[in-house]
Design a protein around this motif. Structure first.
Motif, PDB file in Angstrom:
ATOM      1  N   ASP A  58      60.807 -54.420 -90.492  1.00 31.38           N
ATOM      2  CA  ASP A  58      60.677 -55.744 -89.906  1.00 31.38           C
ATOM      3  C   ASP A  58      59.306 -55.971 -90.811  1.00 31.38           C
ATOM      4  OD1 ASP A  58      59.944 -58.136 -88.991  1.00 31.38           O
ATOM      5  OD2 ASP A  58      60.748 -57.719 -86.931  1.00 31.38           O
ATOM      6  N   LEU A  59      59.383 -57.093 -91.638  1.00 35.19           N
ATOM      7  CA  LEU A  59      58.356 -57.376 -92.261  1.00 35.19           C
ATOM      8  C   LEU A  59      57.075 -57.932 -91.472  1.00 35.19           C
ATOM      9  CD1 LEU A  59      59.641 -59.157 -95.661  1.00 35.19           C
ATOM     10  CD2 LEU A  59      58.513 -56.658 -95.410  1.00 35.19           C
ATOM     11  N   ALA A  60      57.617 -58.637 -90.420  1.00 34.74           N
ATOM     12  CA  ALA A  60      56.427 -58.994 -89.498  1.00 34.74           C
ATOM     13  C   ALA A  60      55.783 -57.967 -88.769  1.00 34.74           C
ATOM     14  CB  ALA A  60      57.161 -59.780 -88.521  1.00 34.74           C
ATOM     15  N   GLU A  61      56.280 -56.519 -88.621  1.00 36.60           N
ATOM     16  CA  GLU A  61      55.705 -55.548 -88.199  1.00 36.60           C
ATOM     17  C   GLU A  61      54.738 -54.956 -89.342  1.00 36.60           C
ATOM     18  OE1 GLU A  61      55.527 -54.413 -85.026  1.00 36.60           O
ATOM     19  OE2 GLU A  61      56.858 -56.393 -84.749  1.00 36.60           O
ATOM     20  N   VAL A  62      55.364 -55.218 -90.609  1.00 33.12           N
ATOM     21  CA  VAL A  62      54.453 -54.448 -91.755  1.00 33.12           C
ATOM     22  C   VAL A  62      53.353 -55.666 -91.914  1.00 33.12           C
ATOM     23  CG1 VAL A  62      54.343 -53.986 -94.166  1.00 33.12           C
ATOM     24  CG2 VAL A  62      56.491 -53.614 -92.931  1.00 33.12           C
ATOM     25  N   LYS A  63      53.329 -56.591 -91.703  1.00 32.19           N
ATOM     26  CA  LYS A  63      52.278 -57.680 -91.710  1.00 32.19           C
ATOM     27  C   LYS A  63      51.235 -57.291 -90.649  1.00 32.19           C
ATOM     28  CE  LYS A  63      51.096 -62.640 -91.944  1.00 32.19           C
ATOM     29  NZ  LYS A  63      51.619 -63.826 -92.030  1.00 32.19           N
ATOM     30  N   LYS A  64      51.518 -56.847 -89.604  1.00 34.77           N
ATOM     31  CA  LYS A  64      50.703 -56.691 -88.485  1.00 34.77           C
ATOM     32  C   LYS A  64      49.759 -55.340 -88.749  1.00 34.77           C
ATOM     33  CE  LYS A  64      53.413 -58.319 -84.614  1.00 34.77           C
ATOM     34  NZ  LYS A  64      54.055 -58.273 -83.286  1.00 34.77           N
ATOM     35  N   ALA A  65      50.629 -54.368 -89.458  1.00 31.72           N
ATOM     36  CA  ALA A  65      49.956 -53.138 -89.603  1.00 31.72           C
ATOM     37  C   ALA A  65      48.926 -53.156 -90.728  1.00 31.72           C
ATOM     38  CB  ALA A  65      50.916 -52.035 -90.012  1.00 31.72           C
ATOM     39  N   LEU A  66      49.105 -54.189 -91.888  1.00 34.17           N
ATOM     40  CA  LEU A  66      48.429 -54.234 -92.822  1.00 34.17           C
ATOM     41  C   LEU A  66      47.048 -54.821 -92.353  1.00 34.17           C
ATOM     42  CD1 LEU A  66      50.469 -55.536 -95.780  1.00 34.17           C
ATOM     43  CD2 LEU A  66      48.942 -53.406 -95.970  1.00 34.17           C
ATOM     44  N   THR A  67      45.793 -54.067 -92.796  1.00 31.61           N
ATOM     45  CA  THR A  67      44.335 -54.574 -92.828  1.00 31.61           C
ATOM     46  C   THR A  67      43.917 -54.334 -93.837  1.00 31.61           C
ATOM     47  OG1 THR A  67      43.628 -52.473 -91.825  1.00 31.61           O
ATOM     48  CG2 THR A  67      44.545 -53.882 -90.231  1.00 31.61           C
TER      49      THR A  67
END
Length: 392
Positions: free
Chosen positions: A116-125
């Motif tokens: 889920d790209l939304a989860e990828v977005k959360k994991a990216l910092t």
């Protein structure tokens, strides 16, 4: 009855006859003008095949060697990296990151699914130094959204490097390497380029080259800067797999020949061939009552199929080999016995697909005792093929 062995595995794949002849004739020393000319030609072809203006290097190793090279050349102990994993090969990125002292942030998707790209977005910092992912997760035949991940990196962590295992993705997936911003894209010789295992190739961006000067991880054989210095002169740092390089050149010539000598168009045709054959295979197997293992994000490199409850996919693999000399792949790890995998990459055409589906009708009926009628799978595949031909 006479049986002709057919490989339907996602690597090694069927060998191109012209490449076999080239390998047999490759009696060349690697420190000669003859090899230098061949090597420079192949490197130039690989840039077109990958679809990039970046440097492309060729290594004598399996694809995993190039994966290790990406980690060792780009990272330092303690670096925080994001690993996207949804199968055995995503887990390999995790293990490599641990082996070189990184601190992997692991985002997992269930086997048979993508992220889920939304989860990828959360994991990216902003602290993430690199993102490691597959284009195609070969163990589950799932396709991942490389372009979507690339966009998120540009938005959230623009200094992070994007490293993509395209070992089964290249030749089966349309990439825009430079436009998307893929810093390293890895391929392997035993996949879509139709030659034996033993070569890995990878494109390397300017951003990745700059990162190598800051990396503190050890490297020797897989020192990409050393290889770049040599390969720009038409040489390799160490003894290359000469015969495989000759075979690769013949294979790339063949791909270009499928489009009147235009390798870029030939690459596109190769990818589209895999896409059509994968769609036809899915349609045919679904018509037999099988359940697709990755229905929401199917790959073009291979199709994964779940056998009915209470049955063992090993029986399908064994029956196809025993009765028809056709070799498909079982599931890997915890998926062994639960799924089988059929490949579509490289030297496959539509008649191979029809042959496999015809054999599968027998296996479904006789081995799995499914309520199958003759001619149940093939017409479904024929319709997919006809639609693709008429729309092209």
């Amino acid at each position: 009855m006479i049986r002709k062995t057919r490989l339907f595995t996602p690597g090694p794949t069927p060998l191109l006859p012209a490449a076999q002849f080239a390998m047999a004739a490759a009696d060349i020393h690697h420190r000669t003008p003859e090899f230098k000319a061949l090597f420079q030609k192949v490197l130039a072809q690989l840039k077109i095949f990958v679809g990039t203006k970046n440097d492309v290097l060729l290594l004598s190793s399996s694809g995993t060697g190039a994966m290790e090279a990406a980690v060792s050349n780009l990272t330092s102990p303690g670096d925080k990296v994001l690993v996207l994993t949804a199968g055995k090969f995503g887990e390999r990125w995790r293990d490599l990151a641990n082996a070189f002292g990184c601190e992997p942030v692991v985002l997992s998707a269930p086997y048979g699914q993508t992220f889920d790209l939304a989860e990828v977005k959360k994991a990216l910092t902003p602290e993430i130094r690199a993102v490691f992912m597959q284009a195609t997760e070969t163990s589950t035949a799932v396709s991942h959204d490389v372009e979507g991940v690339a966009k998120l990196i540009k938005e959230i962590a623009p200094d992070a490097l994007l490293v993509v295992d395209g070992i089964t993705g290249l030749g089966t997936t349309h990439f825009d390497v430079d436009g998307w911003g893929i810093d390293i894209l890895i391929g392997g010789s035993q996949k879509a380029v139709m030659i034996p295992p033993g070569l890995a190739y990878l494109s390397v961006s300017d951003k990745a080259w700059a990162a190598m000067d800051k990396s503190k991880n050890p490297r020797y054989y897989f020192d990409l800067r050393k290889e770049r210095k040599n390969q720009v002169k038409g040489e390799t740092a160490y003894t290359p797999a000469v015969a495989l390089v000759a075979g690769l050149g013949a294979a790339l010539d063949y791909i270009a020949g499928q489009a009147g000598g235009d390798l870029e168009k030939g690459r596109i045709a190769l990818v589209n061939n895999a896409i059509v054959n994968a769609a036809a295979t899915r349609a045919g197997l679904a018509a037999l009552g099988f359940t697709l293992f990755a229905p929401t994000a199917p790959a073009a490199a291979a199709t994964a199929v779940a056998v009915p409850e209470g049955m063992d996919s090993s029986d399908v693999v064994k029956a196809l080999k025993t009765r028809f000399a056709s070799v498909i792949a079982n599931g890997q790890g915890e998926m062994k016995g639960k799924i089988f995998r059929v490949a579509h990459l490289g030297f496959f055409d539509f008649l191979d697909t029809i042959a496999l589906l015809g054999a599968m009708e027998h296996i479904a009926k006789d081995t799995l005792k499914l309520p199958v009628q003759w001619g149940q799978a093939v017409p479904a595949a024929q319709r997919v093929f006809a639609e693709a031909v008429h729309s092209s």
